[in-house]
Design an enzyme around this catalytic site. Structure first.
Site, PDB file in Angstrom:
ATOM      1  N   SER A  22       0.882  -0.468  -0.297  1.00  0.00           N
ATOM      2  CA  SER A  22       0.053   0.447   0.307  1.00  0.00           C
ATOM      3  C   SER A  22       0.903   1.309   0.045  1.00  0.00           C
ATOM      4  CB  SER A  22      -1.016   0.478   1.181  1.00  0.00           C
ATOM      5  OG  SER A  22      -1.829   1.053   1.138  1.00  0.00           O
ATOM      6  N   PRO A  23       0.305   2.207  -0.744  1.00  0.00           N
ATOM      7  CA  PRO A  23       0.997   3.440  -0.472  1.00  0.00           C
ATOM      8  C   PRO A  23       1.691   3.908   1.084  1.00  0.00           C
ATOM      9  CG  PRO A  23      -1.258   3.775  -1.802  1.00  0.00           C
ATOM     10  CD  PRO A  23      -0.633   1.856  -1.763  1.00  0.00           C
ATOM     11  N   CYS A  25       3.504   7.429   2.593  1.00  0.00           N
ATOM     12  CA  CYS A  25       4.624   8.150   2.237  1.00  0.00           C
ATOM     13  C   CYS A  25       5.824   7.170   3.717  1.00  0.00           C
ATOM     14  CB  CYS A  25       4.171   9.232   3.616  1.00  0.00           C
ATOM     15  SG  CYS A  25       3.413  10.206   1.881  1.00  0.00           S
ATOM     16  N   ALA A  57       2.346   9.115  -2.463  1.00  0.00           N
ATOM     17  CA  ALA A  57       1.718   9.709  -2.212  1.00  0.00           C
ATOM     18  C   ALA A  57       2.584  11.147  -3.007  1.00  0.00           C
ATOM     19  CB  ALA A  57       0.286  10.606  -1.702  1.00  0.00           C
ATOM     20  N   GLN A  99       1.483   6.211  -6.740  1.00  0.00           N
ATOM     21  CA  GLN A  99       0.200   6.923  -6.217  1.00  0.00           C
ATOM     22  C   GLN A  99       0.218   8.262  -6.902  1.00  0.00           C
ATOM     23  OE1 GLN A  99      -0.845   7.784  -2.286  1.00  0.00           O
ATOM     24  NE2 GLN A  99      -3.203   6.203  -2.989  1.00  0.00           N
ATOM     25  N   TYR A 182      -7.532  14.543   1.052  1.00  0.00           N
ATOM     26  CA  TYR A 182      -6.506  15.492  -0.186  1.00  0.00           C
ATOM     27  C   TYR A 182      -7.473  15.470  -0.711  1.00  0.00           C
ATOM     28  CZ  TYR A 182      -3.250  13.294   3.277  1.00  0.00           C
ATOM     29  OH  TYR A 182      -2.525  12.645   4.291  1.00  0.00           O
ATOM     30  N   ARG A 230      -7.970   5.383  -5.979  1.00  0.00           N
ATOM     31  CA  ARG A 230      -8.074   4.854  -3.890  1.00  0.00           C
ATOM     32  C   ARG A 230      -9.760   5.860  -3.652  1.00  0.00           C
ATOM     33  NH1 ARG A 230      -3.908   3.713   1.194  1.00  0.00           N
ATOM     34  NH2 ARG A 230      -4.552   1.562   0.265  1.00  0.00           N
TER      35      ARG A 230
HETATM   36  C1  LIG Z   1       3.958   5.210   7.416  1.00  0.00           C
HETATM   37  C2  LIG Z   1       2.853   5.684   6.368  1.00  0.00           C
HETATM   38  C3  LIG Z   1       2.304   5.816   5.259  1.00  0.00           C
HETATM   39  C4  LIG Z   1       1.337   6.458   4.748  1.00  0.00           C
HETATM   40  N1  LIG Z   1       1.342   7.012   3.330  1.00  0.00           N
HETATM   41  C5  LIG Z   1       0.299   6.839   2.618  1.00  0.00           C
HETATM   42  C6  LIG Z   1       0.380   7.749   1.299  1.00  0.00           C
HETATM   43  O1  LIG Z   1       1.190   7.703   1.159  1.00  0.00           O
HETATM   44  N2  LIG Z   1      -1.453   7.143   0.525  1.00  0.00           N
HETATM   45  C7  LIG Z   1      -2.315   6.375   0.765  1.00  0.00           C
HETATM   46  O2  LIG Z   1      -3.348   6.321  -0.094  1.00  0.00           O
HETATM   47  N3  LIG Z   1      -2.249   6.102   1.772  1.00  0.00           N
HETATM   48  C8  LIG Z   1      -1.192   6.260   3.073  1.00  0.00           C
HETATM   49  N4  LIG Z   1      -1.137   5.360   4.091  1.00  0.00           N
HETATM   50  C9  LIG Z   1      -1.953   4.384   4.964  1.00  0.00           C
HETATM   51  C10 LIG Z   1      -2.269   3.011   4.147  1.00  0.00           C
HETATM   52  O3  LIG Z   1      -1.890   3.141   2.538  1.00  0.00           O
HETATM   53  C11 LIG Z   1      -3.264   2.394   4.501  1.00  0.00           C
HETATM   54  O4  LIG Z   1      -4.097   2.413   4.031  1.00  0.00           O
HETATM   55  C12 LIG Z   1      -3.574   2.409   6.446  1.00  0.00           C
HETATM   56  O5  LIG Z   1      -1.910   1.992   6.742  1.00  0.00           O
HETATM   57  C13 LIG Z   1      -3.732   0.963   6.593  1.00  0.00           C
HETATM   58  O6  LIG Z   1      -3.357  -0.388   6.102  1.00  0.00           O
HETATM   59  P1  LIG Z   1      -2.687  -0.999   7.138  1.00  0.00           P
HETATM   60  O7  LIG Z   1      -3.410  -1.254   8.717  1.00  0.00           O
HETATM   61  O8  LIG Z   1      -2.082  -2.206   6.556  1.00  0.00           O
HETATM   62  O9  LIG Z   1      -1.270  -0.212   7.854  1.00  0.00           O
HETATM   63  C14 LIG Z   1      -0.121   5.428   4.881  1.00  0.00           C
HETATM   64  C15 LIG Z   1       0.211   4.666   6.572  1.00  0.00           C
HETATM   65  C16 LIG Z   1       1.667   4.860   6.936  1.00  0.00           C
HETATM   66  C17 LIG Z   1       1.809   3.862   8.093  1.00  0.00           C
END
Ligand SMILES: Cc1cc2nc3c(=O)[nH]c(=O)nc-3n(C[C@H](O)[C@H](O)[C@H](O)COP(=O)(O)O)c2cc1C
Length: 369
Positions: A22-23, A25, A57, A99, A182, A230
């Site tokens: 998953s994307p 940052c 992102a 993304q 966003y 997304r």
């Molecule tokens: C460090 C970090 C950075 C993230 N950056 C993005 C991002 O750039 N774009 C996005 O859509 N979601 C971002 N998320 C959300 C994750 O993609 C994901 O949707 C969310 O963490 C839930 O999934 P998980 O329970 O597997 O962590 C980020 C999450 C984390 C932990």
């Protein structure tokens, strides 16, 4: 063979399995440029067996960065460092996605580990964010400047140019970020969009910008490659964006050639109470898949191999996106294959002699090198 390790074909792209990074940052770029951190971070997850690695992102314009340290793709100079990453990912048998993002009113914030909330002041390298309406995310965030119709046309064009550069950088999947509060989500949600022109008010008007972006990106993104969007399925507050609207939007996006809806939630309302727990967003992916008849990805507290396998077997989603669990364990896909007893999943040749987790210790060869 397990479902998790069944290939997923979208248009002419055949992902080797159903696991995507998953994307995420990393807040580790200068001037939007990818660097060694991004190569090793993303490359490790490809080595670990994810079939699709989606880059964080990546801002289509400088003012669309969540923080000054976000990745960007607003100039040709951004392409080559990204190309290095996609080349490495493909050499591991995986594919790279990107993304494409604009943070809107949630731009210009601090790296999260600094523990500071809200907007970075102009004097400290921040900038005044933009949005659909002059409504701040919360009192610590700056009030955004309202985009006019010329600005909106420029935003659409920035997504198009970013998609063209993404292709040049070797990405095989483009994902438009319209979730998590966003810019594009800000237009969707009546909480952040109070416009009275063609981009605000009715459902058709609030979804207009995202549909225009998706359509314009689809025109430059090759016919044989998939496009993802997304979405946040719900704002988790009364009178916010809701799952019924998500289903209808997904139908329309599919009609424009979007191949997969990556279903997340939340991010627009600072006061939302989100019932976080294992698989808490999967219900929305399932609904979109069933009612909009489009492929979905699901994300959110998916941590176990059997949980992921169950989601796929019960037809709730087509793709499993993992974020934090892949930070904890970049080799999660290899361990999942082991646990599920799927012997078809190759370990990297360099690591193959470590693939002995389930072998009785007496049978593990001693390697005196
Ligand atoms: C460090 C970090 C950075 C993230 N950056 C993005 C991002 O750039 N774009 C996005 O859509 N979601 C971002 N998320 C959300 C994750 O993609 C994901 O949707 C969310 O963490 C839930 O999934 P998980 O329970 O597997 O962590 C980020 C999450 C984390 C932990």
């Amino acid at each position: 063979m397990t479902r998790l390790f069944e290939p997923l074909t979208l248009r002419e792209l055949r992902l080797p399995n159903r696991i995507a990074v998953s994307p995420m940052c990393q807040y580790s770029a200068q001037g939007g440029m990818a660097n060694d951190w991004h190569l090793v971070h993303l490359g490790s997850r490809a080595v670990g067996g994810a079939g699709l690695v989606i880059v964080e992102a990546t801002a289509v314009v400088p003012e669309g960065r969540i923080s000054p340290q976000d990745l960007g793709i607003w100039s040709d100079a951004h392409v080559e460092p990204l190309r290095r990453i996609t080349r490495f990912i493909e050499a591991q048998g995986a594919f790279a996605g990107i993304q494409l993002a604009h943070a809107g009113r949630k731009a210009s914030t601090w790296q999260p580990w600094l523990g500071k909330h809200g907007s970075v002041p102009l004097a400290e390298g921040g900038w005044r964010p933009v949005g659909p309406s002059p409504i701040a995310f919360d009192p610590q965030h700056a009030v955004p400047m309202e985009l006019d119709q010329t600005d909106i046309a420029e935003v659409i064009q920035a997504f198009v140019t970013a998609a063209e550069r993404s292709l040049a950088a070797g990405f095989k999947v483009a994902e438009v970020h319209a979730a998590h509060g966003y810019l594009l989500h800000q237009f969707l949600s009546p909480l952040s969009n109070r416009r009275e022109d063609a981009y605000g008010g009715s459902f058709d008007n609030r979804i207009r910008l995202l549909l225009e972006v998706a359509q314009a990106v689809r025109q430059v993104w090759p016919e044989e490659l998939p496009l993802f969007v997304r979405l946040s399925a719900t704002d988790w507050v009364q009178d916010g964006w809701n799952p019924d609207e998500t289903v209808e939007l997904a139908r329309r996006l599919k009609g424009l050639g979007v191949d997969l809806i990556d279903v997340s939630s939340g991010g627009t309302a600072a006061n939302a109470e989100i019932p976080v727990g294992p698989g808490y967003q999967t219900q929305f992916a399932e609904r979109v898949r069933r009612e909009a008849n489009v492929a979905t990805g699901t994300v959110g507290m998916i941590t176990e191999a059997v949980q992921a396998e169950h989601i796929l077997r019960t037809g709730q989603a087509d793709l499993i996106l993992l974020a934090r669990e892949l930070l904890r364990d970049p080799y999660w896909p290899l361990h999942a294959a082991d646990y599920l007893g799927d012997a078809s999943v190759p370990w990297p040749a360099q690591y193959v002699r470590a693939a002995h987790r389930n072998t009785p210790i007496r049978d593990v060869p001693w390697l005196p090198e």
